[in-house]
Design a protein around this motif. Structure first.
Motif, PDB file in Angstrom:
ATOM      1  N   GLU A   9       0.814  -1.211   0.000  1.00 29.36           N
ATOM      2  CA  GLU A   9       0.000   0.000   0.000  1.00 29.36           C
ATOM      3  C   GLU A   9       0.848   1.261   0.000  1.00 29.36           C
ATOM      4  N   GLY A  10       2.049   1.172   0.505  1.00 24.95           N
ATOM      5  CA  GLY A  10       2.907   2.347   0.550  1.00 24.95           C
ATOM      6  C   GLY A  10       4.156   2.048   1.361  1.00 24.95           C
ATOM      7  N   ILE A  11       5.127   2.890   1.180  1.00 26.10           N
ATOM      8  CA  ILE A  11       6.372   2.788   1.937  1.00 26.10           C
ATOM      9  C   ILE A  11       6.656   4.173   2.511  1.00 26.10           C
ATOM     10  N   GLN A  12       6.864   4.241   3.810  1.00 23.57           N
ATOM     11  CA  GLN A  12       7.169   5.507   4.461  1.00 23.57           C
ATOM     12  C   GLN A  12       8.408   5.341   5.318  1.00 23.57           C
ATOM     13  N   PRO A  13       9.441   6.123   5.057  1.00 27.90           N
ATOM     14  CA  PRO A  13      10.630   6.057   5.913  1.00 27.90           C
ATOM     15  C   PRO A  13      10.320   6.602   7.308  1.00 27.90           C
ATOM     16  N   ILE A  14      11.096   6.145   8.280  1.00 27.79           N
ATOM     17  CA  ILE A  14      10.993   6.646   9.647  1.00 27.79           C
ATOM     18  C   ILE A  14      12.279   7.395   9.951  1.00 27.79           C
ATOM     19  N   LEU A  15      12.143   8.683  10.268  1.00 25.40           N
ATOM     20  CA  LEU A  15      13.303   9.518  10.564  1.00 25.40           C
ATOM     21  C   LEU A  15      13.391   9.777  12.060  1.00 25.40           C
ATOM     22  N   SER A  16      14.566   9.597  12.611  1.00 26.34           N
ATOM     23  CA  SER A  16      14.818   9.913  14.005  1.00 26.34           C
ATOM     24  C   SER A  16      14.975  11.426  14.140  1.00 26.34           C
ATOM     25  N   VAL A  17      14.257  12.018  15.089  1.00 25.77           N
ATOM     26  CA  VAL A  17      14.352  13.464  15.313  1.00 25.77           C
ATOM     27  C   VAL A  17      14.705  13.741  16.772  1.00 25.77           C
ATOM     28  N   LYS A  18      15.367  14.856  16.988  1.00 21.80           N
ATOM     29  CA  LYS A  18      15.735  15.255  18.351  1.00 21.80           C
ATOM     30  C   LYS A  18      14.691  16.187  18.950  1.00 21.80           C
ATOM     31  N   ASP A  19      14.151  17.085  18.131  1.00 21.40           N
ATOM     32  CA  ASP A  19      13.218  18.110  18.584  1.00 21.40           C
ATOM     33  C   ASP A  19      11.992  18.054  17.674  1.00 21.40           C
ATOM     34  N   MET A  20      10.913  17.440  18.160  1.00 18.97           N
ATOM     35  CA  MET A  20       9.716  17.262  17.341  1.00 18.97           C
ATOM     36  C   MET A  20       9.138  18.613  16.907  1.00 18.97           C
ATOM     37  N   SER A  21       9.235  19.617  17.743  1.00 20.29           N
ATOM     38  CA  SER A  21       8.715  20.939  17.392  1.00 20.29           C
ATOM     39  C   SER A  21       9.459  21.520  16.188  1.00 20.29           C
ATOM     40  N   SER A  76      11.105  19.811  13.917  1.00 20.83           N
ATOM     41  CA  SER A  76      10.789  18.981  12.749  1.00 20.83           C
ATOM     42  C   SER A  76       9.401  19.302  12.212  1.00 20.83           C
ATOM     43  N   ARG A  77       8.437  19.491  13.103  1.00 17.15           N
ATOM     44  CA  ARG A  77       7.086  19.870  12.663  1.00 17.15           C
ATOM     45  C   ARG A  77       7.145  21.202  11.903  1.00 17.15           C
ATOM     46  N   SER A  78       7.864  22.158  12.438  1.00 17.57           N
ATOM     47  CA  SER A  78       7.966  23.470  11.772  1.00 17.57           C
ATOM     48  C   SER A  78       8.557  23.335  10.382  1.00 17.57           C
ATOM     49  N   PHE A  79       9.561  22.484  10.226  1.00 19.49           N
ATOM     50  CA  PHE A  79      10.207  22.292   8.933  1.00 19.49           C
ATOM     51  C   PHE A  79       9.264  21.609   7.945  1.00 19.49           C
ATOM     52  N   TYR A  80       8.738  20.454   8.328  1.00 20.49           N
ATOM     53  CA  TYR A  80       7.930  19.677   7.390  1.00 20.49           C
ATOM     54  C   TYR A  80       6.569  20.320   7.111  1.00 20.49           C
ATOM     55  N   MET A 109      18.010  18.543  -6.357  1.00 23.14           N
ATOM     56  CA  MET A 109      18.715  19.340  -5.361  1.00 23.14           C
ATOM     57  C   MET A 109      18.637  18.604  -4.038  1.00 23.14           C
ATOM     58  N   HIS A 110      19.587  18.896  -3.163  1.00 19.04           N
ATOM     59  CA  HIS A 110      19.635  18.264  -1.855  1.00 19.04           C
ATOM     60  C   HIS A 110      19.453  19.332  -0.782  1.00 19.04           C
ATOM     61  N   VAL A 111      18.532  19.079   0.141  1.00 13.17           N
ATOM     62  CA  VAL A 111      18.338  19.979   1.276  1.00 13.17           C
ATOM     63  C   VAL A 111      18.455  19.159   2.559  1.00 13.17           C
ATOM     64  N   GLU A 112      18.729  19.848   3.642  1.00 10.18           N
ATOM     65  CA  GLU A 112      18.920  19.183   4.930  1.00 10.18           C
ATOM     66  C   GLU A 112      17.824  19.603   5.887  1.00 10.18           C
ATOM     67  N   ASP A 113      17.244  18.630   6.586  1.00  9.61           N
ATOM     68  CA  ASP A 113      16.224  18.959   7.580  1.00  9.61           C
ATOM     69  C   ASP A 113      16.917  19.287   8.909  1.00  9.61           C
ATOM     70  N   PRO A 114      16.155  19.673   9.947  1.00 13.81           N
ATOM     71  CA  PRO A 114      16.778  20.082  11.210  1.00 13.81           C
ATOM     72  C   PRO A 114      17.630  19.011  11.891  1.00 13.81           C
ATOM     73  N   ASP A 115      17.436  17.742  11.519  1.00 14.40           N
ATOM     74  CA  ASP A 115      18.197  16.660  12.140  1.00 14.40           C
ATOM     75  C   ASP A 115      19.300  16.115  11.250  1.00 14.40           C
ATOM     76  N   GLY A 116      19.596  16.802  10.156  1.00 12.87           N
ATOM     77  CA  GLY A 116      20.677  16.387   9.275  1.00 12.87           C
ATOM     78  C   GLY A 116      20.295  15.332   8.248  1.00 12.87           C
ATOM     79  N   HIS A 117      19.003  14.999   8.152  1.00 14.91           N
ATOM     80  CA  HIS A 117      18.560  14.085   7.105  1.00 14.91           C
ATOM     81  C   HIS A 117      18.597  14.836   5.779  1.00 14.91           C
ATOM     82  N   VAL A 118      18.976  14.154   4.710  1.00 10.47           N
ATOM     83  CA  VAL A 118      19.094  14.792   3.400  1.00 10.47           C
ATOM     84  C   VAL A 118      17.891  14.397   2.542  1.00 10.47           C
TER      85      VAL A 118
END
Length: 138
Positions: free
Chosen positions: A16-28, A30-34, A109-118
């Motif tokens: 049905e789908g594939i969703q990666p799981i990203l480890s985050v340090k600060d959920m707030s 990460s929420r702001s970014f995504y 292009m490559h961008v980085e999220d707040p936890d260093g995921h590319v």
């Protein structure tokens, strides 16, 4: 030799789908970014420890301090003008690791999220421009 279709039929499952799981340090953060920068929506059931961010037919799970590994790379294919998207992200202070580059497989292009995921954002390659990987058509 069996085809992929035969294996799927015998297994009795349908992916049905594939969703990666990203480890985050600060959920707030990460929420702001995504949500705030990339325009994802959060699942109603999300908590401060685990949630799902979704946009169109795609999603990413965020897990505080547990599942996943720092520095994960994810491909995100999209339909749109990558140059405009790049300028928008740049104006919002997003860390750009690679500006839009024309490869034979995609303009990406490559961008980085707040936890260093590319996040590797990509659209169709521009066949009117040289490919940096030297593929045919360069």
């Amino acid at each position: 030799m069996k085809s992929i279709k035969d294996v799927r039929d015998e297994s009795g499952i349908r992916i049905e789908g594939i969703q990666p799981i990203l480890s985050v340090k600060d959920m707030s953060a990460s929420r702001s970014f995504y949500k705030g920068i990339l325009g994802f929506e959060e699942a109603e059931w999300g908590t401060d420890d685990f949630t799902s961010m979704n946009r169109e037919n795609a999603g990413i799970y965020l897990c505080k301090g547990a599942q996943g590994n720092p520095g994960t790379w994810i491909w995100i294919g999209f339909d749109g003008d990558i140059s405009t998207f790049y300028e928008t992200l740049k104006s919002k202070g997003v860390t750009i690791r690679m500006k839009p580059t024309n490869f034979s497989w995609a303009m990406e292009m490559h961008v980085e999220d707040p936890d260093g995921h590319v996040l590797r954002f990509g659209t169709d390659p521009n066949n009117d421009m040289p490919f940096v990987d030297g593929a045919p058509g360069a």
